[in-house]
Design a protein around this motif. Sequence first.
Motif, mmCIF file in Angstrom:
data_model
loop_
_atom_site.group_PDB
_atom_site.id
_atom_site.type_symbol
_atom_site.label_atom_id
_atom_site.label_comp_id
_atom_site.label_asym_id
_atom_site.label_seq_id
_atom_site.Cartn_x
_atom_site.Cartn_y
_atom_site.Cartn_z
ATOM 1 N N GLN A 113 15.083 -16.751 34.073
ATOM 2 C CA GLN A 113 16.019 -17.856 33.910
ATOM 3 C C GLN A 113 15.989 -18.376 32.472
ATOM 4 N N ALA A 114 14.793 -18.462 31.906
ATOM 5 C CA ALA A 114 14.679 -18.934 30.517
ATOM 6 C C ALA A 114 15.455 -18.013 29.586
ATOM 7 N N ARG A 115 15.398 -16.720 29.867
ATOM 8 C CA ARG A 115 16.130 -15.776 29.026
ATOM 9 C C ARG A 115 17.637 -15.950 29.193
ATOM 10 N N GLN A 116 18.071 -16.172 30.429
ATOM 11 C CA GLN A 116 19.502 -16.391 30.677
ATOM 12 C C GLN A 116 19.994 -17.653 29.966
ATOM 13 N N LEU A 117 19.185 -18.717 30.039
ATOM 14 C CA LEU A 117 19.581 -19.964 29.373
ATOM 15 C C LEU A 117 19.629 -19.763 27.859
ATOM 16 N N GLY A 118 18.642 -19.031 27.348
ATOM 17 C CA GLY A 118 18.621 -18.729 25.917
ATOM 18 C C GLY A 118 19.840 -17.920 25.503
ATOM 19 N N ASP A 119 20.213 -16.954 26.342
ATOM 20 C CA ASP A 119 21.381 -16.123 26.032
ATOM 21 C C ASP A 119 22.671 -16.946 26.073
ATOM 22 N N LEU A 120 22.769 -17.856 27.042
ATOM 23 C CA LEU A 120 23.950 -18.732 27.107
ATOM 24 C C LEU A 120 24.076 -19.530 25.813
ATOM 25 N N ARG A 121 22.946 -20.089 25.367
ATOM 26 C CA ARG A 121 22.966 -20.919 24.147
ATOM 27 C C ARG A 121 23.294 -20.072 22.919
ATOM 28 N N ARG A 122 22.731 -18.887 22.877
ATOM 29 C CA ARG A 122 22.962 -18.018 21.716
ATOM 30 C C ARG A 122 24.423 -17.559 21.669
ATOM 31 N N ALA A 123 24.950 -17.162 22.831
ATOM 32 C CA ALA A 123 26.351 -16.718 22.888
ATOM 33 C C ALA A 123 27.286 -17.880 22.529
ATOM 34 N N ALA A 124 26.958 -19.072 23.034
ATOM 35 C CA ALA A 124 27.796 -20.247 22.746
ATOM 36 C C ALA A 124 27.761 -20.569 21.257
ATOM 37 N N ALA A 125 26.591 -20.445 20.655
ATOM 38 C CA ALA A 125 26.471 -20.718 19.215
ATOM 39 C C ALA A 125 27.350 -19.753 18.421
ATOM 40 N N TRP A 126 27.355 -18.489 18.828
ATOM 41 C CA TRP A 126 28.207 -17.504 18.136
ATOM 42 C C TRP A 126 29.686 -17.866 18.307
ATOM 43 N N MET A 127 30.065 -18.237 19.527
ATOM 44 C CA MET A 127 31.480 -18.564 19.778
ATOM 45 C C MET A 127 31.908 -19.810 19.003
ATOM 46 N N ARG A 128 31.030 -20.817 18.959
ATOM 47 C CA ARG A 128 31.382 -22.050 18.234
ATOM 48 C C ARG A 128 31.523 -21.772 16.741
ATOM 49 N N GLU A 129 30.688 -20.882 16.230
ATOM 50 C CA GLU A 129 30.756 -20.539 14.809
ATOM 51 C C GLU A 129 32.010 -19.706 14.519
ATOM 52 N N THR A 130 32.313 -18.785 15.457
ATOM 53 C CA THR A 130 33.434 -17.864 15.250
ATOM 54 C C THR A 130 34.778 -18.540 15.506
ATOM 55 N N PHE A 131 34.803 -19.436 16.486
ATOM 56 C CA PHE A 131 36.051 -20.133 16.858
ATOM 57 C C PHE A 131 35.810 -21.639 16.815
ATOM 58 N N PRO A 132 35.752 -22.222 15.622
ATOM 59 C CA PRO A 132 35.359 -23.634 15.499
ATOM 60 C C PRO A 132 36.286 -24.600 16.244
ATOM 61 N N SER A 133 37.533 -24.196 16.485
ATOM 62 C CA SER A 133 38.462 -25.132 17.129
ATOM 63 C C SER A 133 38.404 -25.045 18.657
ATOM 64 N N ILE A 134 37.612 -24.138 19.189
ATOM 65 C CA ILE A 134 37.552 -23.959 20.645
ATOM 66 C C ILE A 134 36.354 -24.706 21.212
ATOM 67 N N ARG A 135 36.602 -25.409 22.312
ATOM 68 C CA ARG A 135 35.525 -26.096 23.019
ATOM 69 C C ARG A 135 34.781 -25.075 23.894
ATOM 70 N N VAL A 136 33.471 -24.971 23.681
ATOM 71 C CA VAL A 136 32.667 -23.992 24.419
ATOM 72 C C VAL A 136 31.675 -24.733 25.314
ATOM 73 N N GLU A 137 31.671 -24.390 26.588
ATOM 74 C CA GLU A 137 30.758 -25.023 27.548
ATOM 75 C C GLU A 137 29.935 -23.948 28.248
ATOM 76 N N THR A 138 28.700 -24.302 28.602
ATOM 77 C CA THR A 138 27.829 -23.343 29.291
ATOM 78 C C THR A 138 27.210 -23.987 30.527
#
Length: 158
Positions: A113-138
């Motif tokens: 579960q810790a790995r899944q949560l870490g992956d969610l946060r990491r993927a969200a960080a990439w999306m927020r950086e790549t698409f700054p105008s998009i709201r990203v929720e996990t």
Amino acid sequence: MADTVVFQSAEPWDGERPQTLVISCVDGRWRPFIQEFLAQGLGISPHTDFMAVPGGVEPLTLVDLIPKDFNFFRRRIESLVAGHGTRRIVCIAHQDCSWYAERKIGPIRLDLQARQLGDLRRAAAWMRETFPSIRVETYFARRLAVAGEPEKVVFEAV
Ligand SMILES: [Zn+2]
């Protein structure tokens, strides 16, 4: 066109582009709960884009390890965002994901579960950086034991 119509939907066609993209695992046990969460919990209409592979957003964390998987996912999200004008991305992981279970490093469920949560946060960080105008929720979906009742499903913000 194919030859024979085998079914006609009762719903009228709605050609408006969805502005929400949902990314989740394919696990069908969770899908009805995810649909319910989107509608009842987040107030999102069923008219969303939907990307699902086993493990959900996990490919977005593989830029160094398996760049081929990362790029497959990245190209498709970029195409959706460009074509549909996506405003919101909702990422959902779930408990006891067999994709993670098969790829786990340690034997303890908590690690999974810790790995899944870490992956969610990491993927969200990439999306927020790549698409700054998009709201990203996990979110993380898990079962909740209720005394004397069948287990329920809850969603937690990550
Ligand atoms: Zn899964």
